[in-house]
Design a protein around this motif. Structure first.
Motif, PDB file in Angstrom:
ATOM      1  N   THR A 245      41.747  40.136  48.179  1.00  0.00           N
ATOM      2  CA  THR A 245      42.576  38.995  48.573  1.00  0.00           C
ATOM      3  C   THR A 245      42.378  37.774  47.693  1.00  0.00           C
ATOM      4  OG1 THR A 245      40.868  38.430  50.190  1.00  0.00           O
ATOM      5  CG2 THR A 245      42.771  39.684  50.992  1.00  0.00           C
ATOM      6  N   VAL A 246      41.210  37.654  47.057  1.00  0.00           N
ATOM      7  CA  VAL A 246      40.935  36.481  46.225  1.00  0.00           C
ATOM      8  C   VAL A 246      41.715  36.557  44.916  1.00  0.00           C
ATOM      9  CG1 VAL A 246      39.126  35.082  45.166  1.00  0.00           C
ATOM     10  CG2 VAL A 246      38.680  36.266  47.313  1.00  0.00           C
ATOM     11  N   GLY A 247      41.964  37.765  44.442  1.00  0.00           N
ATOM     12  CA  GLY A 247      42.863  37.938  43.307  1.00  0.00           C
ATOM     13  C   GLY A 247      42.279  37.759  41.925  1.00  0.00           C
ATOM     14  N   PHE A 248      40.951  37.903  41.767  1.00  0.00           N
ATOM     15  CA  PHE A 248      40.384  37.775  40.422  1.00  0.00           C
ATOM     16  C   PHE A 248      40.623  39.022  39.558  1.00  0.00           C
ATOM     17  CE2 PHE A 248      37.626  34.195  41.989  1.00  0.00           C
ATOM     18  CZ  PHE A 248      38.095  33.272  41.077  1.00  0.00           C
ATOM     19  N   ASP A 249      40.853  40.155  40.183  1.00  0.00           N
ATOM     20  CA  ASP A 249      41.266  41.379  39.478  1.00  0.00           C
ATOM     21  C   ASP A 249      40.238  41.917  38.495  1.00  0.00           C
ATOM     22  OD1 ASP A 249      43.630  41.325  40.889  1.00  0.00           O
ATOM     23  OD2 ASP A 249      44.765  40.344  39.304  1.00  0.00           O
ATOM     24  N   PHE A 250      38.954  41.665  38.731  1.00  0.00           N
ATOM     25  CA  PHE A 250      37.930  42.245  37.865  1.00  0.00           C
ATOM     26  C   PHE A 250      37.961  43.774  37.928  1.00  0.00           C
ATOM     27  CE2 PHE A 250      35.827  38.016  38.566  1.00  0.00           C
ATOM     28  CZ  PHE A 250      35.821  37.627  37.240  1.00  0.00           C
ATOM     29  N   HIS A 251      38.433  44.300  39.050  1.00  0.00           N
ATOM     30  CA  HIS A 251      38.476  45.746  39.225  1.00  0.00           C
ATOM     31  C   HIS A 251      39.469  46.427  38.288  1.00  0.00           C
ATOM     32  CE1 HIS A 251      41.749  44.146  41.645  1.00  0.00           C
ATOM     33  NE2 HIS A 251      42.298  45.342  41.638  1.00  0.00           N
ATOM     34  N   GLN A 252      40.343  45.654  37.671  1.00  0.00           N
ATOM     35  CA  GLN A 252      41.340  46.224  36.766  1.00  0.00           C
ATOM     36  C   GLN A 252      40.838  46.350  35.325  1.00  0.00           C
ATOM     37  OE1 GLN A 252      45.003  44.031  37.170  1.00  0.00           O
ATOM     38  NE2 GLN A 252      45.255  44.588  39.325  1.00  0.00           N
ATOM     39  N   GLN A 253      39.634  45.856  35.054  1.00  0.00           N
ATOM     40  CA  GLN A 253      39.070  45.944  33.717  1.00  0.00           C
ATOM     41  C   GLN A 253      38.569  47.353  33.431  1.00  0.00           C
ATOM     42  OE1 GLN A 253      37.260  41.377  33.523  1.00  0.00           O
ATOM     43  NE2 GLN A 253      35.880  43.127  33.587  1.00  0.00           N
ATOM     44  N   ALA A 254      38.460  47.687  32.159  1.00  0.00           N
ATOM     45  CA  ALA A 254      37.946  48.996  31.762  1.00  0.00           C
ATOM     46  C   ALA A 254      36.492  49.161  32.202  1.00  0.00           C
ATOM     47  CB  ALA A 254      38.070  49.178  30.253  1.00  0.00           C
ATOM     48  N   GLN A 255      35.733  48.063  32.167  1.00  0.00           N
ATOM     49  CA  GLN A 255      34.350  48.063  32.622  1.00  0.00           C
ATOM     50  C   GLN A 255      34.161  46.983  33.683  1.00  0.00           C
ATOM     51  OE1 GLN A 255      31.807  47.587  29.121  1.00  0.00           O
ATOM     52  NE2 GLN A 255      31.162  49.708  29.363  1.00  0.00           N
ATOM     53  N   PRO A 256      33.170  47.127  34.538  1.00  0.00           N
ATOM     54  CA  PRO A 256      32.892  46.089  35.529  1.00  0.00           C
ATOM     55  C   PRO A 256      32.526  44.765  34.852  1.00  0.00           C
ATOM     56  CG  PRO A 256      31.733  48.123  36.067  1.00  0.00           C
ATOM     57  CD  PRO A 256      32.268  48.288  34.679  1.00  0.00           C
ATOM     58  N   PRO A 257      32.716  43.655  35.548  1.00  0.00           N
ATOM     59  CA  PRO A 257      32.395  42.352  34.963  1.00  0.00           C
ATOM     60  C   PRO A 257      30.896  42.135  34.839  1.00  0.00           C
ATOM     61  CG  PRO A 257      32.947  42.111  37.274  1.00  0.00           C
ATOM     62  CD  PRO A 257      33.240  43.541  36.921  1.00  0.00           C
ATOM     63  N   SER A 258      30.524  41.324  33.866  1.00  0.00           N
ATOM     64  CA  SER A 258      29.131  40.909  33.728  1.00  0.00           C
ATOM     65  C   SER A 258      28.837  39.781  34.707  1.00  0.00           C
ATOM     66  CB  SER A 258      28.865  40.434  32.304  1.00  0.00           C
ATOM     67  OG  SER A 258      29.580  39.222  32.057  1.00  0.00           O
ATOM     68  N   SER A 259      27.569  39.479  34.899  1.00  0.00           N
ATOM     69  CA  SER A 259      27.200  38.361  35.762  1.00  0.00           C
ATOM     70  C   SER A 259      27.661  37.036  35.178  1.00  0.00           C
ATOM     71  CB  SER A 259      25.684  38.342  36.013  1.00  0.00           C
ATOM     72  OG  SER A 259      24.970  38.298  34.796  1.00  0.00           O
ATOM     73  N   ASP A 260      27.745  36.944  33.842  1.00  0.00           N
ATOM     74  CA  ASP A 260      28.270  35.726  33.216  1.00  0.00           C
ATOM     75  C   ASP A 260      29.741  35.528  33.589  1.00  0.00           C
ATOM     76  OD1 ASP A 260      25.928  34.948  31.943  1.00  0.00           O
ATOM     77  OD2 ASP A 260      26.394  36.057  30.110  1.00  0.00           O
ATOM     78  N   MET A 261      30.505  36.600  33.570  1.00  0.00           N
ATOM     79  CA  MET A 261      31.916  36.510  33.925  1.00  0.00           C
ATOM     80  C   MET A 261      32.086  36.105  35.387  1.00  0.00           C
ATOM     81  SD  MET A 261      33.229  39.926  31.920  1.00  0.00           S
ATOM     82  CE  MET A 261      34.926  39.783  32.493  1.00  0.00           C
ATOM     83  N   LEU A 262      31.300  36.710  36.252  1.00  0.00           N
ATOM     84  CA  LEU A 262      31.400  36.395  37.676  1.00  0.00           C
ATOM     85  C   LEU A 262      30.977  34.953  37.960  1.00  0.00           C
ATOM     86  CD1 LEU A 262      29.983  39.660  39.317  1.00  0.00           C
ATOM     87  CD2 LEU A 262      32.372  38.990  39.045  1.00  0.00           C
ATOM     88  N   SER A 263      29.868  34.538  37.365  1.00  0.00           N
ATOM     89  CA  SER A 263      29.390  33.179  37.634  1.00  0.00           C
ATOM     90  C   SER A 263      30.384  32.139  37.125  1.00  0.00           C
ATOM     91  CB  SER A 263      28.004  32.958  37.018  1.00  0.00           C
ATOM     92  OG  SER A 263      28.027  33.119  35.615  1.00  0.00           O
ATOM     93  N   ALA A 264      31.030  32.415  36.003  1.00  0.00           N
ATOM     94  CA  ALA A 264      32.025  31.475  35.474  1.00  0.00           C
ATOM     95  C   ALA A 264      33.219  31.353  36.414  1.00  0.00           C
ATOM     96  CB  ALA A 264      32.484  31.923  34.092  1.00  0.00           C
ATOM     97  N   ALA A 265      33.647  32.476  36.992  1.00  0.00           N
ATOM     98  CA  ALA A 265      34.804  32.467  37.891  1.00  0.00           C
ATOM     99  C   ALA A 265      34.473  31.876  39.251  1.00  0.00           C
ATOM    100  CB  ALA A 265      35.337  33.894  38.049  1.00  0.00           C
ATOM    101  N   TRP A 266      33.279  32.163  39.753  1.00  0.00           N
ATOM    102  CA  TRP A 266      32.934  31.784  41.127  1.00  0.00           C
ATOM    103  C   TRP A 266      32.274  30.416  41.253  1.00  0.00           C
ATOM    104  CZ3 TRP A 266      30.164  37.038  42.613  1.00  0.00           C
ATOM    105  CH2 TRP A 266      31.128  38.067  42.641  1.00  0.00           C
ATOM    106  N   ALA A 267      31.625  29.947  40.196  1.00  0.00           N
ATOM    107  CA  ALA A 267      30.858  28.699  40.277  1.00  0.00           C
ATOM    108  C   ALA A 267      31.672  27.502  40.768  1.00  0.00           C
ATOM    109  CB  ALA A 267      30.210  28.384  38.932  1.00  0.00           C
ATOM    110  N   PRO A 268      32.915  27.301  40.321  1.00  0.00           N
ATOM    111  CA  PRO A 268      33.650  26.126  40.810  1.00  0.00           C
ATOM    112  C   PRO A 268      33.779  26.077  42.339  1.00  0.00           C
ATOM    113  CG  PRO A 268      34.747  27.055  38.900  1.00  0.00           C
ATOM    114  CD  PRO A 268      33.686  28.033  39.291  1.00  0.00           C
TER     115      PRO A 268
END
Length: 351
Positions: free
Chosen positions: A252-275
């Motif tokens: 429901t949040v719509g970040f769509d990390f699941h659509q990537q060829a590989q799972p996201p890194s913690s850097d990618m997640l922290s950048a998206a979620w930190a705000p």
């Protein structure tokens, strides 16, 4: 679309990280245990995630319509879920499976619209789990947007303002129980009204208030964030409200990390979620915020190790004492967990 993203073990295994700051003590303030068609996440699965590298000392089970009684009075069938979670907790507390106290706190289900009559159900929950039983979550997330509307929940708009619901909700505070609230960002003002009207009941906002990014909200992230920030600020003005930082791996949040060829890194997640998480911490303060995994739901977007690595990277900008609150202290206090009471910041926060 499905309300949940499928968990794909092969996809998750295609990208791994080592747990950072592995000595930090964690209370996972929100996870589920279930065995449903094509999705099994039972004690051994929870244990495997929580022992994959991070130091999880305790966890809180939150209702998920799991293991209800097959028969008996309809309003009491939900007690089966608490009995089940308490059995998982008993296995964990034996020490046979390590030091983690899984399901150390239990949040069950009750239909609060029953008003004063719900007290009978609450008492049955307490009998089933004793001091492990901490409160109720009756899902109140509602929107007529087809992409996020879940008919299973059987909700109507404005449930938090319903007189019967409020009468049942009031019983929670009187019995020393809390209420976990899952709402969409469009309902945060309504939830603040409930918190103001019933200041004696502790309210725990789930999943940072669920800013929606799909359906009619797709492509509207800035507009959604603006409305979400206003709602978070209004809720933060209520001292009886706490917030869980997590749940942002949901569809429901719509970040769509699941659509990537590989799972996201913690850097990618922290950048998206930190705000979102930083804003909650700014408004509520670390003493009213707690990290959550929301597993196995968020496991459709990332692994347990990567998720907590992302949280740790977000938390690095805060002091040791503040980190203690975010990772263990707040959850321990809100859910009254004995396993946390004896800890000190010097033991649980990496330097």
């Amino acid at each position: 679309m499905s309300h949940y993203l499928p968990v794909r073990p092969d996809w998750l295994a295609s990208y791994t990280e080592t747990a950072i700051d592995p000595d930090v003590a964690i209370v996972d303030s929100h996870h589920h245990v279930w065995d449903i068609p094509e999705w099994r996440y039972m004690f051994e699965d929870v244990l495997a995630d929580m022992r994959a590298g991070h130091r999880v000392i305790a966890s809180v089970f939150v209702q998920c319509y799991s293991m209800y009684r097959k028969d008996g009075p309809k309003e009491l069938r939900c007690i089966g879920e608490t009995e089940f979670a308490n059995g998982v907790a008993a296995m964990s507390a034996s020490g046979v499976y390590g030091d983690t106290r899984i399901c150390d706190g239990i949040v069950g289900m009750a239909n609060l619209t029953a008003g004063a009559e719900v007290e009978r159900v609450l008492e049955a929950h307490v009998r089933a789990a004793g001091e492990r039983f901490k409160g109720i979550r009756q899902i109140t997330a509602y929107d007529d947007e087809p992409a996020i509307h879940n008919k299973k929940w059987g909700l109507a708009a404005g449930i938090a303002g319903d007189a019967g619901f409020r009468a049942g909700y009031r019983r929670l505070g009187r019995m020393g129980l809390s209420f976990d609230a899952y709402v969409f960002h469009t309902q945060l003002g309504e939830l603040a009204g409930l918190a103001r009207a019933e200041p004696e009941t502790t309210l725990v906002l789930n999943h940072v208030g669920a800013p929606v990014g799909i359906g009619r909200f797709a492509g509207q992230r800035e507009a959604v964030a603006k409305a979400w920030r206003a709602g978070i600020a209004e809720l933060a003005a209520c001292p009886n409200v706490f917030v869980k930082l997590g749940g942002m791996g949901m569809a429901t949040v719509g970040f769509d990390f699941h659509q990537q060829a590989q799972p996201p890194s913690s850097d990618m997640l922290s950048a998206a979620w930190a705000p979102y998480m930083d804003y909650c911490i700014e408004k509520f303060g670390p003493g009213r915020c707690m990290f959550e995994s929301n597993f196995p739901v968020d496991k459709g977007s990332c692994s347990y190790v990567v998720l907590w690595n992302a949280f740790k990277k977000i938390a690095r900008r805060y002091t040791a004492a503040e980190q203690f609150q975010l990772f263990a202290g707040t959850a321990g206090a809100v859910y009254r967990l004995p396993s946390v009471a004896a800890l000190s910041t010097t033991r649980v926060v990496a330097t």
